[in-house]
Design a protein around this motif. Structure first.
Motif, PDB file in Angstrom:
ATOM      1  N   GLY A  27       0.800  -1.217   0.000  1.00  0.00           N
ATOM      2  CA  GLY A  27       0.000   0.000   0.000  1.00  0.00           C
ATOM      3  C   GLY A  27       0.829   1.261   0.000  1.00  0.00           C
ATOM      4  O   GLY A  27       0.548   2.190   0.737  1.00  0.00           O
ATOM      5  N   GLY A  28       1.841   1.333  -0.844  1.00  0.00           N
ATOM      6  CA  GLY A  28       2.644   2.535  -0.904  1.00  0.00           C
ATOM      7  C   GLY A  28       4.113   2.258  -1.134  1.00  0.00           C
ATOM      8  O   GLY A  28       4.841   3.141  -1.552  1.00  0.00           O
ATOM      9  N   PHE A  29       4.583   1.048  -0.891  1.00  0.00           N
ATOM     10  CA  PHE A  29       5.970   0.711  -1.152  1.00  0.00           C
ATOM     11  C   PHE A  29       6.156   0.374  -2.632  1.00  0.00           C
ATOM     12  O   PHE A  29       5.341  -0.320  -3.228  1.00  0.00           O
ATOM     13  N   ASP A  30       7.230   0.849  -3.190  1.00  0.00           N
ATOM     14  CA  ASP A  30       7.582   0.529  -4.571  1.00  0.00           C
ATOM     15  C   ASP A  30       9.084   0.321  -4.609  1.00  0.00           C
ATOM     16  O   ASP A  30       9.862   1.249  -4.431  1.00  0.00           O
ATOM     17  N   ASP A  31       9.514  -0.920  -4.833  1.00  0.00           N
ATOM     18  CA  ASP A  31      10.934  -1.209  -4.713  1.00  0.00           C
ATOM     19  C   ASP A  31      11.749  -0.750  -5.910  1.00  0.00           C
ATOM     20  O   ASP A  31      12.969  -0.912  -5.910  1.00  0.00           O
ATOM     21  N   THR A  32      11.124  -0.123  -6.925  1.00  0.00           N
ATOM     22  CA  THR A  32      11.940   0.561  -7.930  1.00  0.00           C
ATOM     23  C   THR A  32      12.570   1.818  -7.335  1.00  0.00           C
ATOM     24  O   THR A  32      13.493   2.376  -7.905  1.00  0.00           O
ATOM     25  N   LEU A  33      12.035   2.273  -6.203  1.00  0.00           N
ATOM     26  CA  LEU A  33      12.463   3.500  -5.542  1.00  0.00           C
ATOM     27  C   LEU A  33      12.295   4.654  -6.527  1.00  0.00           C
ATOM     28  O   LEU A  33      11.225   4.831  -7.070  1.00  0.00           O
ATOM     29  N   ASP A  34      13.322   5.421  -6.804  1.00  0.00           N
ATOM     30  CA  ASP A  34      13.117   6.564  -7.706  1.00  0.00           C
ATOM     31  C   ASP A  34      13.744   6.328  -9.076  1.00  0.00           C
ATOM     32  O   ASP A  34      14.076   7.281  -9.786  1.00  0.00           O
ATOM     33  N   ASP A  35      13.896   5.070  -9.458  1.00  0.00           N
ATOM     34  CA  ASP A  35      14.489   4.717 -10.748  1.00  0.00           C
ATOM     35  C   ASP A  35      13.385   4.687 -11.805  1.00  0.00           C
ATOM     36  O   ASP A  35      12.712   3.674 -12.005  1.00  0.00           O
ATOM     37  N   ALA A  36      13.196   5.813 -12.501  1.00  0.00           N
ATOM     38  CA  ALA A  36      12.106   5.934 -13.469  1.00  0.00           C
ATOM     39  C   ALA A  36      12.286   4.969 -14.640  1.00  0.00           C
ATOM     40  O   ALA A  36      11.302   4.401 -15.149  1.00  0.00           O
ATOM     41  N   GLU A  37      13.527   4.776 -15.090  1.00  0.00           N
ATOM     42  CA  GLU A  37      13.770   3.853 -16.199  1.00  0.00           C
ATOM     43  C   GLU A  37      13.416   2.421 -15.801  1.00  0.00           C
ATOM     44  O   GLU A  37      12.856   1.660 -16.605  1.00  0.00           O
ATOM     45  N   GLU A 265      22.952   9.828  -6.767  1.00  0.00           N
ATOM     46  CA  GLU A 265      23.066   8.863  -7.846  1.00  0.00           C
ATOM     47  C   GLU A 265      23.028   7.398  -7.418  1.00  0.00           C
ATOM     48  O   GLU A 265      22.847   6.528  -8.255  1.00  0.00           O
ATOM     49  N   HIS A 266      23.199   7.079  -6.137  1.00  0.00           N
ATOM     50  CA  HIS A 266      23.227   5.659  -5.771  1.00  0.00           C
ATOM     51  C   HIS A 266      21.828   5.066  -5.835  1.00  0.00           C
ATOM     52  O   HIS A 266      20.879   5.634  -5.293  1.00  0.00           O
ATOM     53  N   PRO A 267      21.664   3.902  -6.471  1.00  0.00           N
ATOM     54  CA  PRO A 267      20.317   3.361  -6.693  1.00  0.00           C
ATOM     55  C   PRO A 267      19.586   2.915  -5.434  1.00  0.00           C
ATOM     56  O   PRO A 267      18.365   2.828  -5.426  1.00  0.00           O
ATOM     57  N   ARG A 268      20.321   2.640  -4.350  1.00  0.00           N
ATOM     58  CA  ARG A 268      19.690   2.146  -3.121  1.00  0.00           C
ATOM     59  C   ARG A 268      19.803   3.150  -1.973  1.00  0.00           C
ATOM     60  O   ARG A 268      19.657   2.799  -0.817  1.00  0.00           O
ATOM     61  N   ARG A 269      20.022   4.417  -2.313  1.00  0.00           N
ATOM     62  CA  ARG A 269      20.248   5.398  -1.248  1.00  0.00           C
ATOM     63  C   ARG A 269      19.028   5.570  -0.353  1.00  0.00           C
ATOM     64  O   ARG A 269      19.162   5.874   0.832  1.00  0.00           O
TER      65      ARG A 269
END
Length: 329
Positions: A27-37, A265-269
């Motif tokens: 209900g709100g988690f998205d494990d892509t985080l902020d990686d739009a691509e 820039e780190h993908p898991r920051r």
């Protein structure tokens, strides 16, 4: 402080699982985080179109942390095994297809849909043979071992990962999560070996490396273990875990590192930011936690909030509301 290899002497037990981001569905988690691509490629893959994922992985290249993050997220999709299998059939020598297939098999085993995890292990070995320099197939083996395997498998997979990418972010988180479950062996609470490992890894990394946050992650993982075992209260305010000298030093260093070095820039920051916000909230430092929550925005992660509440999103929102409310008071 002991060297990193000496801290990794093989041992012992397990409790509740952590060290990983959870799949979507909270209900709100998205494990892509902020990686739009990645978000775009995942959506295309869900429609049976693999070209976007193929292009994404091609352009990711040897950015190993990003590659591991992207492949892990794609592998969590329900039909990833079938999609990756078709791709691998069409391109038998594709390391990208083989690695996605391997990580999808790992995810299937972790979900309990595969009685024999050896199929996932074999797929990871085949992917590793196609791309010997790539740590990502070993990430699959580490995820599998962290949950289903003995500790010597965890340590072996981590050693292979570290040989290929010494600063592998996800690998260090998985290792800390497993080693936090070791019994204290009669040591004082603040002397648990997981803190030694985390501080050693942070010290060996470059100054701007996000591994600087590992001691904070270790604090959170050890708290998860203590709460699960009934050795610490689930209410952080009633627990001395966050107020000892070592804990205070770790939190101060983690927050100071973020102020000086945190970059976009780190993908898991966002996983690091969530651990920092969690730890500062537990330690009763709302002003500092509020700064982290503002930086996190909508990018909450299930871990570490899941150790406070069966609904980690509710735990995140409650802590955020307390911290931001403190700013308005």
């Amino acid at each position: 402080m002991p060297s990193l290899p000496s801290v990794l002497g093989a041992r012992r037990t397990r409790s509740d699982q952590s060290g990983d981001t959870a799949p979507d569905g909270f209900g709100g988690f998205d494990d892509t985080l902020d990686d739009a691509e990645l978000h775009t490629a995942r959506a295309a893959l869900a429609q049976g179109r693999r070209q976007a994922a193929r292009s994404l992985l091609l352009h990711t290249g040897d950015d190993w942390d990003r590659r591991g993050h992207r492949l892990t997220v794609l592998a969590r999709e329900p039909y990833a095994v079938a999609w990756a299998g078709d791709w691998l059939h069409a391109e038998p020598g594709s390391a990208d297809a083989a690695t996605l297939y391997a990580l999808a098999q790992v995810q299937r085993a972790l979900r309990g849909r595969e009685e024999d995890p050896d199929r996932a292990r074999e797929a990871c070995a085949e992917a590793a043979a196609l791309a010997p320099a790539d740590p990502t197939p070993w990430l699959g083996l580490l995820r599998l071992a962290r949950t289903l395997g003995p500790e010597h498998e965890v340590l072996g997979a981590f050693a292979e990962l570290r040989r290929r990418h010494p600063e592998h972010h996800h690998a260090h988180h998985l290792l800390l999560a497993r080693l936090a479950e070791r019994p204290s062996g009669g040591r004082a609470a603040e002397d648990h070996e997981v803190y030694d490992l985390a501080e050693r890894a942070a010290a060996e990394a470059p100054a701007d490396s996000p591994l600087a946050v590992l001691p904070v992650v270790a604090l959170a993982e050890r708290y998860r273990v203590l709460v699960a075992a009934g050795l610490a209260p689930a209410d952080p305010a009633a627990c001395g875990h966050w107020s000892g000298p070592r804990a205070r030093r770790i939190l101060r260093a983690g927050f100071d590192w973020w102020l000086e070095w945190e970059h976009d820039e780190h993908p898991r920051r966002h996983i690091d930011l969530n651990h920092l916000a969690f730890a500062l909230s537990c330690a009763g430092r709302p002003a500092e936690a509020a700064a982290l929550f503002q930086r996190i925005g909508r990018h909450a992660t299930p871990a570490p909030w899941s150790c406070l509440h069966s609904d980690p999103l509710a735990a995140f929102r409650a802590a955020r509301a307390r911290a931001l409310g403190h700013l308005r008071d």
